[in-house]
Structures are given as C-alpha cells and as structure tokens.
Scaffold this motif. Sequence first.
Motif, PDB file in Angstrom:
ATOM      1  N   TYR A  33       0.852  -1.183   0.000  1.00  0.00           N
ATOM      2  CA  TYR A  33       0.000   0.000   0.000  1.00  0.00           C
ATOM      3  C   TYR A  33       0.893   1.240   0.000  1.00  0.00           C
ATOM      4  CZ  TYR A  33      -2.974  -3.556   2.243  1.00  0.00           C
ATOM      5  OH  TYR A  33      -3.643  -4.708   2.552  1.00  0.00           O
ATOM      6  N   TYR A  35       0.744   5.441   0.903  1.00  0.00           N
ATOM      7  CA  TYR A  35       0.000   6.508   1.573  1.00  0.00           C
ATOM      8  C   TYR A  35       0.794   7.799   1.482  1.00  0.00           C
ATOM      9  CZ  TYR A  35      -2.765   2.865   3.882  1.00  0.00           C
ATOM     10  OH  TYR A  35      -3.589   1.798   4.138  1.00  0.00           O
ATOM     11  N   PHE A  45      -4.792   7.333   1.715  1.00  0.00           N
ATOM     12  CA  PHE A  45      -4.487   6.119   0.968  1.00  0.00           C
ATOM     13  C   PHE A  45      -4.379   6.458  -0.507  1.00  0.00           C
ATOM     14  CE2 PHE A  45      -4.515   1.962  -0.653  1.00  0.00           C
ATOM     15  CZ  PHE A  45      -5.584   1.759  -1.513  1.00  0.00           C
ATOM     16  N   ALA A  56      -6.600  -1.803  -5.399  1.00  0.00           N
ATOM     17  CA  ALA A  56      -7.520  -0.732  -4.995  1.00  0.00           C
ATOM     18  C   ALA A  56      -6.846   0.605  -5.205  1.00  0.00           C
ATOM     19  CB  ALA A  56      -7.927  -0.886  -3.528  1.00  0.00           C
ATOM     20  N   LEU A  98      -6.875  -8.246   2.378  1.00  0.00           N
ATOM     21  CA  LEU A  98      -8.040  -7.786   3.117  1.00  0.00           C
ATOM     22  C   LEU A  98      -7.882  -7.970   4.623  1.00  0.00           C
ATOM     23  CD1 LEU A  98     -10.901  -9.366   0.955  1.00  0.00           C
ATOM     24  CD2 LEU A  98      -9.990  -7.053   0.804  1.00  0.00           C
TER      25      LEU A  98
ATOM     26  N   ASN B  31     -12.981  -3.729  10.133  1.00  0.00           N
ATOM     27  CA  ASN B  31     -11.996  -3.715  11.221  1.00  0.00           C
ATOM     28  C   ASN B  31     -11.679  -2.282  11.579  1.00  0.00           C
ATOM     29  OD1 ASN B  31     -11.244  -6.653  11.022  1.00  0.00           O
ATOM     30  ND2 ASN B  31     -10.621  -5.951   9.000  1.00  0.00           N
ATOM     31  N   GLN B  33      -8.371  -0.231  13.477  1.00  0.00           N
ATOM     32  CA  GLN B  33      -7.019  -0.400  14.007  1.00  0.00           C
ATOM     33  C   GLN B  33      -6.550   0.904  14.627  1.00  0.00           C
ATOM     34  OE1 GLN B  33      -4.291  -2.496  11.312  1.00  0.00           O
ATOM     35  NE2 GLN B  33      -5.987  -2.811   9.893  1.00  0.00           N
ATOM     36  N   TYR B  35      -2.963   3.004  15.463  1.00  0.00           N
ATOM     37  CA  TYR B  35      -1.549   3.108  15.154  1.00  0.00           C
ATOM     38  C   TYR B  35      -0.946   4.250  15.963  1.00  0.00           C
ATOM     39  CZ  TYR B  35      -2.003   0.093  11.034  1.00  0.00           C
ATOM     40  OH  TYR B  35      -2.211  -0.965  10.190  1.00  0.00           O
ATOM     41  N   HIS B  45       1.835  -0.304  14.293  1.00  0.00           N
ATOM     42  CA  HIS B  45       0.542  -0.890  14.593  1.00  0.00           C
ATOM     43  C   HIS B  45       0.448  -1.238  16.068  1.00  0.00           C
ATOM     44  CE1 HIS B  45      -2.294  -4.319  14.915  1.00  0.00           C
ATOM     45  NE2 HIS B  45      -3.018  -3.496  14.189  1.00  0.00           N
ATOM     46  N   LEU B  48      -5.650  -4.308  16.507  1.00  0.00           N
ATOM     47  CA  LEU B  48      -6.739  -4.420  15.538  1.00  0.00           C
ATOM     48  C   LEU B  48      -7.932  -5.020  16.244  1.00  0.00           C
ATOM     49  CD1 LEU B  48      -6.543  -5.824  11.913  1.00  0.00           C
ATOM     50  CD2 LEU B  48      -8.240  -6.706  13.492  1.00  0.00           C
ATOM     51  N   PHE B  88      -3.463   7.310  15.899  1.00  0.00           N
ATOM     52  CA  PHE B  88      -4.449   7.344  14.820  1.00  0.00           C
ATOM     53  C   PHE B  88      -5.333   6.109  14.865  1.00  0.00           C
ATOM     54  CE2 PHE B  88      -2.685  10.773  12.245  1.00  0.00           C
ATOM     55  CZ  PHE B  88      -1.358  10.808  12.645  1.00  0.00           C
ATOM     56  N   ASP B  92     -11.066  -0.015   7.946  1.00  0.00           N
ATOM     57  CA  ASP B  92     -11.076  -0.549   6.603  1.00  0.00           C
ATOM     58  C   ASP B  92     -12.449  -1.082   6.271  1.00  0.00           C
ATOM     59  OD1 ASP B  92      -9.136  -3.582   7.194  1.00  0.00           O
ATOM     60  OD2 ASP B  92     -11.233  -3.175   7.517  1.00  0.00           O
ATOM     61  N   TYR B  94     -14.624  -3.039   2.982  1.00  0.00           N
ATOM     62  CA  TYR B  94     -14.523  -3.752   1.722  1.00  0.00           C
ATOM     63  C   TYR B  94     -15.672  -3.311   0.825  1.00  0.00           C
ATOM     64  CZ  TYR B  94     -11.938  -6.733   4.940  1.00  0.00           C
ATOM     65  OH  TYR B  94     -11.109  -7.203   5.905  1.00  0.00           O
ATOM     66  N   ALA B  99     -10.970  -4.118  -2.168  1.00  0.00           N
ATOM     67  CA  ALA B  99     -10.608  -3.673  -0.822  1.00  0.00           C
ATOM     68  C   ALA B  99     -10.084  -2.261  -0.911  1.00  0.00           C
ATOM     69  CB  ALA B  99      -9.545  -4.578  -0.225  1.00  0.00           C
ATOM     70  N   ASP B 100     -10.404  -1.466   0.051  1.00  0.00           N
ATOM     71  CA  ASP B 100      -9.842  -0.135   0.137  1.00  0.00           C
ATOM     72  C   ASP B 100      -8.683  -0.135   1.112  1.00  0.00           C
ATOM     73  OD1 ASP B 100     -13.144   1.344   0.070  1.00  0.00           O
ATOM     74  OD2 ASP B 100     -11.809   0.738  -1.536  1.00  0.00           O
ATOM     75  N   GLY B 101      -7.832   0.831   0.958  1.00  0.00           N
ATOM     76  CA  GLY B 101      -6.794   1.004   1.956  1.00  0.00           C
ATOM     77  C   GLY B 101      -7.406   1.520   3.230  1.00  0.00           C
ATOM     78  N   LEU B 102      -6.595   1.634   4.226  1.00  0.00           N
ATOM     79  CA  LEU B 102      -7.058   2.150   5.505  1.00  0.00           C
ATOM     80  C   LEU B 102      -7.412   3.625   5.383  1.00  0.00           C
ATOM     81  CD1 LEU B 102      -4.443   0.519   7.894  1.00  0.00           C
ATOM     82  CD2 LEU B 102      -6.829  -0.145   7.569  1.00  0.00           C
ATOM     83  N   PHE B 104      -7.637   6.900   7.615  1.00  0.00           N
ATOM     84  CA  PHE B 104      -7.124   7.394   8.885  1.00  0.00           C
ATOM     85  C   PHE B 104      -7.816   8.675   9.304  1.00  0.00           C
ATOM     86  CE2 PHE B 104      -3.361   4.891   9.884  1.00  0.00           C
ATOM     87  CZ  PHE B 104      -3.127   4.216   8.692  1.00  0.00           C
TER      88      PHE B 104
END
Lengths: 113, 114
Positions: A33, A35, A45, A56, A98, B31, B33, B35, B45, B48, B88, B92, B94, B99-102, B104
């Motif tokens: 990923y 960022y 992202f 993605a 995922l 989820n 998370q 950080y 991290h 989660l 932070f 996430d 879906y 899937a998307d990134g996180l 923040f």
Amino acid sequence: DSGVTQTPKHLITATGQRVTLRCSPRSGDLSVYWYQQSLDQGLQFLIQYYNGEERAKGNILERFSAQQFPDLHSELNLSSLELGDSALYFCASSPRPLGNTQYFGPGTRLTVL
Amino acid sequence: SQQGEEDPQALSIQEGENATMNCSYKTSINNLQWYRQNSGRGLVHLILIRSNEREKHSGRLRVTLDTSKKSSSLLITASRAADTASYFCATDYYSGGGADGLTFGKGTHLIIQP
C-alpha cells in the motif's frame, strides 16, 4: 523495525520534475500500500497492489503511478511535481489484501521547491 | 468516504496517569485499528479490533468498539514518557469485490509530562 524498507529517506527536487520512490515489503507479504501524509490532508491512501496486480485505488492523482514487480517490491512514480506534493510518503505491507494489520515503512520525505 | 475522527486533537497528562482517546467513523466497517506515530516517523501498529468484537487488550492498551455508535476508544494505562506520540485510528471497508486502503483520522497528539 517493521521489516518494510523505503528509499530514499529524503528527496528534494524542483517543480515539474519526476521522482521514483521505492518500497520493499516484509518478507512473505504480498500486498503493498502507498499513503501520503501532509499537514493539511493528513494520511491519505493512494493505491494498493497485491501480488503484482493493482487491487484498490484511493486518492491518487493522475500524475502519480505505481507498480509492483515480480520480486514484490513496489515503486511509486510522481511526475510533474508541484509544491503541494511535498509530503511524507509511506509504504505499508500485509500478507493478504483484506482485513490485515498493515506494517509501515519509515517513509520518504519529499520536498518540492 | 469513511473517515475516522479522533478526539481530543491533543492531550497532555502526567506520567503514570491514564490516557483515553476516542475515534468516531461514519459508515460500517470490517476492522478498526490503532496506530502510533512518533514525530515524522513511520506508523506502528498497536491493535486491531474486528467489527464483531467489543473489547481487546494488549499490554497497557485497551480498545473498545461500539459499532452501534460507530466509535472506538483507546485507553493507555500507567502512561510513560515514551508514550508521547500521535495516535491514529484507521478503518477498513470492503467495497464490492475489492478492498480499500485504511482510512485514517487526523490523530490525537499525546504528550506525557514527566
């Protein structure tokens, strides 16, 4: 140490230029990923790759592109740079695409003058 | 898009006290998370928590998740000077088959006074 490496640590360049940022994921991680972190936008992202394929897309500008190579390292290419592109660019990796913990690299600080 | 929002933006406490940070988000998540980021460095991290979990512990950290209120909290007990950092929350989600990134939030800056 997360096991994710990024090079270079710092990059200073001029407007209009093109740069390439490199990321090596943790051993065994297939997903990468990217960022961007800036003062005004926070952490955004940009894009995700999984096992070489784009998975993605987030808030990535058309001037930016990325790829993931067969050895799983990834590169983020930033072109026609503008002052506003100055930011910290982080790479993260995870084993699967995922619902995983993402492990972040130390970042590349890009300054566009 | 989803956005985690941490509250407060900044928090200063004495060493040994507990620190509580909150996070709110807008839509359903899979989820959440937490950080930590020391000044200008990479994110580390912490923990989660999945959407079907309500509480999770890790050492001096306790995270709660209330999906009905779309909120989470991070409690750091017996704070230490080394806990000084920005914290932070990241969610996430879906979408469809992808899937998307996180996503923040803007973070809570925690300062532990010795």
